[in-house]
Design an enzyme around this catalytic site. Structure first.
Site, PDB file in Angstrom:
ATOM      1  CG  HIS A   1      60.064  85.826 110.934  1.00 51.00           C
ATOM      2  ND1 HIS A   1      59.529  84.572 110.507  1.00 51.00           N
ATOM      3  CD2 HIS A   1      59.080  86.341 110.419  1.00 51.00           C
ATOM      4  CE1 HIS A   1      59.228  84.605 109.376  1.00 51.00           C
ATOM      5  NE2 HIS A   1      58.599  85.657 109.208  1.00 51.00           N
TER       6      HIS A   1
ATOM      7  CD  GLU B   1      63.104  90.010 101.786  1.00 48.50           C
ATOM      8  OE1 GLU B   1      61.797  90.650 102.139  1.00 48.50           O
ATOM      9  OE2 GLU B   1      62.664  89.410 100.065  1.00 48.50           O
TER      10      GLU B   1
END
Length: 322
Positions: A129, A60
C-alpha cells in the site's frame, strides 16, 4: 488567491469540471458516502448525487473496465484506484485496452478517462500500500501520466487531465494530502509543461511528487555552502517537458534526479537517458540518480524512513558533482 490543502485542490479540480459538464462521472471504492479512504471526495456525493458519484465493488479490473466502456460511449469518467499498488490488478484493462484502443481504431475513438490513484510511502502502510509505480505506467504507450507536487498543480493538472481525450493516469502522493499552498489560478495547467520551483545556476535537481519538497529543503541547505540549486518539477511524467529540462541543464551543466521509486528500473532512468543521449555536451559531470532502496516498502517506521530517499541524499549527491 485561496489557500488549499493538496487534497482539497484535487477535489476542487474535479468539482469544477463536474459542475460544467454532466457527462463527467466518478466512481471507485468508498468514494461516495464515505468520501474516499483519504477524504479526497468527501461531500461530492451531496453535490452531484449518487448517479454521478458511484461506489464500486472491490474490483480494480471492473473499475478501470467500466471507465473504458463509459469513455467510449460519450461519458468522461474519473475512476479512482484506492492505492496505486492495486493498479496491477487492472493492468490488462489499462495497458492492453485503454492505452491501445485509440491507436487500434485508427483514431476514430476517444477515451477521455482519468484514473486517479494514491501513491507513495511514509504512512507505515507497508509493502502493498505504499509503492511508487511510475515506471510501470510511463512504460505504456498511449497513457499520459501526471504527478502534482503542490495544491496549485493538483488543481490545474486535474482540469487538464479531465479535458484530455486520451487516458490520463493522475498520481497523487498520499503524504501530501494535508499540505497547504496558495492557489492563485483556477485555469488548466497544460500536460507536458514542467515548472521551475526554485531558480538556481549551479546544479539542476529534477524531482517528482513529494521529492520536490525534499529537493527544496536540500536547496536551502546548499545555499549555506554557496551552491545555488535549481529545482525542476516535470509535473507531467509523460509527455515530458524536455524543452524545460534542456534549458535548465544548459544553464547549470549538472543534474541530480530524485524520485521515490525503487531505484532499479525507475522512470528516473528514462529522464537520465534523455539527458545523456541528447544533452551530453551540456554536462560537466555525470548525471546523479536517487531512488528508494531496492526492497519492498518496510512496515516499521524506522525502516521505512531508511527506505525513502530524502534531502540529505540530494545534498550528498550534489556535493559529489559540484
Amino acid at each position: 488567491m485561496s489557500v488549499m490543502t493538496y487534497k482539497e485542490a484535487i477535489k476542487e479540480g474535479m468539482s469544477i469540471r463536474m459542475r460544467e459538464n454532466s457527462n463527467i462521472i466518478m466512481f471507485g471504492e468508498d468514494v461516495g458516502e464515505f468520501g474516499g479512504v483519504f477524504g479526497v471526495t468527501k461531500g461530492m456525493i451531496d453535490e452531484f448525487g449518487s448517479e454521478r458519484i458511484l461506489d464500486t465493488p472491490i474490483s480494480e479490473t471492473a473499475i478501470v473496465g467500466s471507465a473504458i466502456g463509459a469513455a467510449t460511449t460519450g461519458l468522461r469518467p474519473i475512476a479512482e484506484i484506492m492505492y496505486c499498488d492495486f493498479v496491477t490488478v487492472a493492468m490488462d484493462q489499462l495497458a492492453n485496452q485503454a492505452a491501445k484502443m485509440r491507436f487500434m481504431f485508427g483514431g476514430k475513438i476517444s477515451l477521455p478517462m482519468v484514473v486517479r490513484m494514491a501513491c507513495g510511502a511514509g504512512a507505515s502502510a507497508a509493502a502493498q500500500h505504499a509503492q511508487s509505480t511510475e515506471a510501470w505506467l510511463t512504460h505504456v504507450p498511449g497513457l499520459k501520466i501526471v504527478f502534482p507536487s503542490t495544491p496549485q498543480d493538483a488543481l490545474g493538472l486535474m482540469l487538464s487531465a479531465i479535458d484530455d481525450d486520451n487516458p490520463v493516469v493522475y498520481m497523487d502522493h498520499k503524504m501530501l494530502y494535508t499540505s497547504k499552498g496558495n492557489v492563485s489560478s483556477f485555469e488548466p495547467i497544460p500536460l507536458g509543461k514542467g515548472d521551475i520551483k526554485r531558480e538556481g545556476k549551479d546544479v539542476t535537481v529534477i524531482a517528482t511528487g513529494k521529492m520536490v519538497h525534499e529537493a527544496l529543503k536540500a536547496a536551502d541547505t546548499m545555499k549555506n555552502e554557496s551552491v545555488d540549486v535549481e529545482v525542476l518539477d516535470p509535473r507531467t511524467l509523460f509527455p515530458l517537458d524536455k524543452e524545460l529540462i534542456s534549458k535548465s541543464v544548459n544553464k547549470t551543466n549538472k543534474v541530480v534526479i530524485i524520485t521515490e521509486e525503487n531505484r532499479r528500473g525507475a522512470y528516473s532512468e528514462s529522464i537520465s537517458s534523455f539527458i545523456n543521449e541528447e544533452l551530453f555536451d551540456m554536462l560537466d559531470a555525470p548525471v546523479m540518480r536517487i531512488g528508494a532502496l531496492n526492497t519492498p516498502v518496510p512496515f516499521a517506521p524506522v525502516l521505512e524512513k531508511l527506505y525513502i530517499p530524502n534531502a540529505q541524499d540530494i545534498i550528498n549527491n550534489i556535493r559529489k558533482i559540484v
